[in-house]
Design an enzyme around this catalytic site. Structure first.
Site, PDB file in Angstrom:
ATOM      1  N   HIS A 254       0.258  -1.469   0.028  1.00 41.95           N
ATOM      2  CA  HIS A 254      -0.041   0.096   0.007  1.00 41.95           C
ATOM      3  C   HIS A 254       0.960   1.367  -0.146  1.00 41.95           C
ATOM      4  CE1 HIS A 254      -3.807   2.248   0.785  1.00 41.95           C
ATOM      5  NE2 HIS A 254      -3.396   2.926   1.957  1.00 41.95           N
ATOM      6  N   GLU A 255       2.113   1.394   1.034  1.00 43.58           N
ATOM      7  CA  GLU A 255       2.626   1.975   0.950  1.00 43.58           C
ATOM      8  C   GLU A 255       3.410   3.122  -0.138  1.00 43.58           C
ATOM      9  OE1 GLU A 255       2.116   4.494   2.921  1.00 43.58           O
ATOM     10  OE2 GLU A 255       0.192   3.490   3.991  1.00 43.58           O
ATOM     11  N   HIS A 258       1.485   4.576  -2.675  1.00 44.75           N
ATOM     12  CA  HIS A 258       2.139   5.925  -2.633  1.00 44.75           C
ATOM     13  C   HIS A 258       3.310   6.517  -2.755  1.00 44.75           C
ATOM     14  CE1 HIS A 258      -1.395   7.074  -0.875  1.00 44.75           C
ATOM     15  NE2 HIS A 258      -1.376   6.238   0.613  1.00 44.75           N
ATOM     16  N   GLU A 284      -4.577   8.212  -3.574  1.00 45.81           N
ATOM     17  CA  GLU A 284      -5.152   6.436  -2.263  1.00 45.81           C
ATOM     18  C   GLU A 284      -5.617   5.616  -3.674  1.00 45.81           C
ATOM     19  OE1 GLU A 284      -5.565   4.505   0.596  1.00 45.81           O
ATOM     20  OE2 GLU A 284      -4.805   6.486   0.366  1.00 45.81           O
TER      21      GLU A 284
END
Length: 489
Positions: A254-255, A258, A284
């Site tokens: 997830h990170e 980003h 996001e």
């Protein structure tokens, strides 16, 4: 030097100072000594005072009056600077400094209250944060909607009325699918203890597999995983738990979504207003498509299953199909960041409604814990057992991030649109994922979205990448197809 050149040079220095402030925040979350909180609050307040003075410098207004954009990049820079300048000038310098100082202290108070399961210990600080945010919102809105003014910080151009209509359209299908899935037997879970050093090693492999450039980044641990920085210094954090390796792996992916967005922005935009993601919703969308549509897909989990067997041996899952079901298991839970893909948006909608009520004064902090618990029971069908699993679980309100939460669900919607377009553009996507090859998928996202940074407006950024206007329908269709397949509905 033209007015545009002078303006851009000034803005680049301001952006650099903002990056330094961001590094202070990263340090506070990862390495800062516990006793340094009060001093760090003073440091944040000092740099925020400098930044606010630069963002409201009268010379910016003078430059904007005469500056001529040399190209499309210049036009976008002027658009961002004008928006930022107008916004910053509406906020009194003392209010900006007071907010920076309070939210730095508030974060530590929230963390202690969360550890002690004591909302009452945090409530007075939250009430003060809320008072200042209402003051800020009133200044920004200038008679308009305060929540729209807050939302504009994270998703320029978005309106609460539009988001509410979108979320209202999503809720019935999400609730119906959730109820149908939870009526089925629960998927088999992984078993055993998973060495946390091994988790971090596999976490780094996953980060690199998804395209994270470790020469311009690093991975550390934090209570709340996050990504920080832009350009050539983009850092991420993850977390480990010996009995839950998926928490580490999917927080990392997830990170990385980003971080790759930031790393892949055109280097010509470095330290300009275009050198960061255009909005939190678009940001996001990258983290969610990396984590969910790609990272939790059937072909990719087949590849990950082999890597986990190599790292940990037998962990109670015999086949790739069982592993796919385990990764995508839908079950009751309290924590937003640990929620399965299906129920995640219901967690976000709860926060969206509560924070709007807090800002408008329809809900007071003294009644927030009860309101949270009542709404959670209504939405999820069981009761919150303690504040750490309820109203105290997220750091956002302690930081004054009102208007941030809805961008999570908006990002999911955008990810659904992007995945639909990606599948059309990449007919061999499943074969690539099964081989642990993310280069074509992440390359498509890089070329069609990430490289543009803040060049276009948020919705236009998604539309240009997808070829159609954003809608919640592709996300809902994807979720229904995926979970009906997993659970045999």
């Amino acid at each position: 030097m033209t007015a545009y050149d002078d303006l851009l040079a000034f803005v680049r220095d301001t952006q650099a100072l903002g990056e330094i402030a961001g590094r202070l925040g990263w340090d506070q979350e990862t390495m800062m000594p516990s006793g340094a909180g009060d001093q760090r609050a003073e440091e944040f307040a000092a740099i925020e005072s400098v930044l606010h003075a630069r963002r409201t410098d009268p010379r910016i207004g003078e430059w904007l009056e005469t500056a001529q954009a040399p190209d499309e990049m210049g036009e976008a820079v002027l658009r961002h600077v004008r928006r930022s300048y107008d916004r910053a000038n509406k906020i009194p310098a003392k209010l900006a400094t007071d907010l920076a100082k309070l939210t730095s202290k508030s974060q530590g108070i929230w963390a202690a209250a969360r550890a002690d399961n004591d909302f009452a210990a945090f409530a007075p600080t939250l009430a003060e944060v809320l008072r200042l945010k209402r003051e800020e919102g009133a200044a920004l809105a200038a008679g308009g909607d305060i929540y729209d003014a807050m939302l504009d910080d994270y998703e320029p151009g978005a309106k609460a009325s539009d988001l509410t209509a979108m979320f209202d359209a999503m809720r019935p299908r999400l609730v119906a699918l959730r109820e149908a899935v939870l009526a089925q037997p629960e998927s088999k879970a992984v078993q055993g203890q998973f060495d946390e050093d091994q988790q971090m090693k596999l976490s780094q492999l996953l980060a690199e597999t998804f395209g994270y450039d470790m020469n311009r980044g690093r991975i550390d641990k934090a209570v709340h995983p996050f990504s920080s920085g832009s350009g050539n210094d983009v850092r991420i954090t993850t977390r480990t738990a010996a009995d839950d390796p998926f928490n580490c792996f999917y927080s990392t992916i997830h990170e990385v979504g980003h971080a790759c967005y930031e790393q892949n922005i055109d280097q010509a935009y470095l330290l300009t207003p275009l050198g960061s993601g255009v909005s939190m919703g678009v940001h996001e969308s990258q983290s969610r498509i990396y984590e969910n549509q790609l990272g939790r897909s059937r072909p990719f989990t087949g590849w990950l299953f082999g890597k986990m067997r190599d790292a940990f041996g037998d962990f109670g899952i015999a086949t790739e199909d069982e592993f796919y079901a385990a990764v995508n298991c839908v079950q009751n839970g309290y924590i937003r960041t640990e929620s399965d893909e299906l129920q995640y948006n219901l967690h976000v909608l709860l926060r969206y409604d509560l924070e709007r009520a807090l800002l408008t004064g329809d809900l007071e902090v003294a009644d927030l814990e009860t309101a949270w618990n009542d709404r959670f029971a209504a939405d999820f069908g069981f009761s919150v057992d303690n504040p750490a699993n309820g109203v105290l679980q997220d750091v956002h309100w302690s930081l004054g991030l009102m208007g941030y939460f809805p961008t999570y669900s908006l990002g999911n919607v955008y990810a659904g649109n992007l995945y639909s377009a990606l599948r059309d553009a990449q007919p061999n996507l499943d074969d690539d994922l099964a081989n642990g090859d993310l280069s074509n998928a992440t390359g498509w996202l890089r070329d069609n979205l990430q490289t543009h940074g803040g060049l276009y407006e948020p919705r236009d950024t998604i539309k240009r990448a997808c070829g159609f206007d954003p809608s919640e329908e592709p996300l809902l269709d994807y979720l229904e197809a995926k979970f009906k397949d997993i659970y045999g509905l």
